[in-house]
Design a protein around this motif. Sequence first.
Motif, PDB file in Angstrom:
ATOM      1  N   TYR A 272      42.554 -62.401 -54.533  1.00 16.61           N
ATOM      2  CA  TYR A 272      43.820 -61.995 -53.935  1.00 16.61           C
ATOM      3  C   TYR A 272      43.774 -60.504 -53.701  1.00 16.61           C
TER       4      TYR A 272
ATOM      5  N   TYR B 299      48.498 -51.579 -49.407  1.00 14.92           N
ATOM      6  CA  TYR B 299      49.708 -50.805 -49.624  1.00 14.92           C
ATOM      7  C   TYR B 299      49.677 -49.545 -48.775  1.00 14.92           C
TER       8      TYR B 299
ATOM      9  N   PRO C 188      53.953 -46.886 -53.724  1.00 16.32           N
ATOM     10  CA  PRO C 188      53.257 -47.771 -52.774  1.00 16.32           C
ATOM     11  C   PRO C 188      54.203 -48.816 -52.199  1.00 16.32           C
TER      12      PRO C 188
ATOM     13  N   ASP D 101      49.146 -59.085 -47.499  1.00 15.46           N
ATOM     14  CA  ASP D 101      48.209 -59.582 -48.502  1.00 15.46           C
ATOM     15  C   ASP D 101      47.376 -60.722 -47.922  1.00 15.46           C
TER      16      ASP D 101
ATOM     17  N   PHE E 244      46.072 -47.921 -49.344  1.00 13.07           N
ATOM     18  CA  PHE E 244      45.242 -48.405 -50.446  1.00 13.07           C
ATOM     19  C   PHE E 244      45.023 -49.902 -50.322  1.00 13.07           C
TER      20      PHE E 244
ATOM     21  N   ILE F 173      43.757 -58.231 -57.335  1.00 14.59           N
ATOM     22  CA  ILE F 173      44.177 -58.720 -58.641  1.00 14.59           C
ATOM     23  C   ILE F 173      42.919 -59.058 -59.425  1.00 14.59           C
TER      24      ILE F 173
ATOM     25  N   ALA G 243      43.672 -61.776 -63.598  1.00 15.50           N
ATOM     26  CA  ALA G 243      44.949 -62.493 -63.563  1.00 15.50           C
ATOM     27  C   ALA G 243      46.135 -61.627 -63.956  1.00 15.50           C
ATOM     28  N   GLN G 244      45.920 -60.373 -64.253  1.00 13.97           N
ATOM     29  CA  GLN G 244      47.067 -59.588 -64.686  1.00 13.97           C
ATOM     30  C   GLN G 244      47.106 -58.167 -64.166  1.00 13.97           C
ATOM     31  N   LYS G 245      46.011 -57.675 -63.634  1.00 18.12           N
ATOM     32  CA  LYS G 245      45.959 -56.277 -63.256  1.00 18.12           C
ATOM     33  C   LYS G 245      45.784 -56.112 -61.763  1.00 18.12           C
ATOM     34  N   LEU G 246      46.503 -55.156 -61.208  1.00 22.26           N
ATOM     35  CA  LEU G 246      46.307 -54.773 -59.826  1.00 22.26           C
ATOM     36  C   LEU G 246      45.380 -53.556 -59.854  1.00 22.26           C
TER      37      LEU G 246
ATOM     38  N   PHE H 148      43.448 -50.664 -57.812  1.00 25.81           N
ATOM     39  CA  PHE H 148      43.547 -49.940 -56.552  1.00 25.81           C
ATOM     40  C   PHE H 148      42.246 -49.231 -56.212  1.00 25.81           C
ATOM     41  N   GLY H 149      41.972 -49.122 -54.906  1.00 27.82           N
ATOM     42  CA  GLY H 149      40.909 -48.267 -54.428  1.00 27.82           C
ATOM     43  C   GLY H 149      41.397 -46.833 -54.343  1.00 27.82           C
TER      44      GLY H 149
ATOM     45  N   TYR I  92      51.619 -47.647 -63.942  1.00 22.05           N
ATOM     46  CA  TYR I  92      50.401 -47.104 -63.349  1.00 22.05           C
ATOM     47  C   TYR I  92      50.476 -45.586 -63.351  1.00 22.05           C
TER      48      TYR I  92
ATOM     49  N   LEU J  34      45.992 -45.520 -57.772  1.00 24.06           N
ATOM     50  CA  LEU J  34      46.765 -45.782 -58.982  1.00 24.06           C
ATOM     51  C   LEU J  34      45.887 -46.508 -59.999  1.00 24.06           C
TER      52      LEU J  34
ATOM     53  N   ASN K 194      51.848 -61.133 -61.458  1.00 21.18           N
ATOM     54  CA  ASN K 194      50.855 -60.803 -60.440  1.00 21.18           C
ATOM     55  C   ASN K 194      51.177 -61.303 -59.049  1.00 21.18           C
TER      56      ASN K 194
ATOM     57  N   TYR L  73      54.781 -57.721 -56.345  1.00 25.76           N
ATOM     58  CA  TYR L  73      55.059 -56.435 -56.975  1.00 25.76           C
ATOM     59  C   TYR L  73      55.962 -55.590 -56.085  1.00 25.76           C
TER      60      TYR L  73
END
Lengths: 111, 113
Positions: free
Chosen positions: A32, A36, A44, A49, A89, A93, A96-99, A101-102, B35, B43, B99, B102
């Motif tokens: 996924y 942003y 953001p 998506d 950006f 995911i 399963a819990q963290k986004l 970012f680049g 973040y 971020l 998730n 957001y």
Amino acid sequence: GESVGLHLPTLSVQEGDNSIINCAYSNSASDYFIWYKQESGKGPQFIIDIRSNMDKRQGQRVTVLLNKTVKHLSLQIAATQPGDSAVYFCAEIQGAQKLVFGQGTRLTINP
Amino acid sequence: NAGVMQNPRHLVRRRGQEARLRCSPMKGHSHVYWYRQLPEEGLKFMVYLQKENIIDESGMPKERFSAEFPKEGPSILRIQQVVRGDSAAYFCASSREANYGYTFGSGTRLTVV
């Protein structure tokens, strides 16, 4: 660890032209992805998506392309406007819990 | 329908002081994420909380940083004995489901002098 990275830190285009912002990811298990937009002094803002079972998704003036073979993601903005100037950006995911970012690409629209 | 509210927008602290950053999620959102963003960088995930529970704090520094999301009231990110390296923008996001969907706040810009 796994990371999401961008090819170019800055991009300048003429108003009205199309722009393409690229992103490479390294975690082949990522399923996924989100693009942003971040304007100066703001948080953001969600643009579009895409899930890994898709190759392409379109929104209003924006298209996201996903190439799982080379682990590459791109954001295309059609007919750019001054209000498109921002840092963009990609994020994925992970776990399963963290986004994650680049680094970001700063897009500047020239009049 | 207010978005994610963060306060203060700007916070200046002297080295050694404590910083408390607040985040009120969107109505109906029970998942909160913090973040940190350094200038010209993306971020970086810090912590994920649900009401009264820390779900994932793998991005939190081991010392001086803590977060909570009490049953009543906003989520708080607390930084004790701040150092210059803590200067950054801290963003909070919330979601209704884990998730997905957001929404980010406008951030708190912490400056340590």
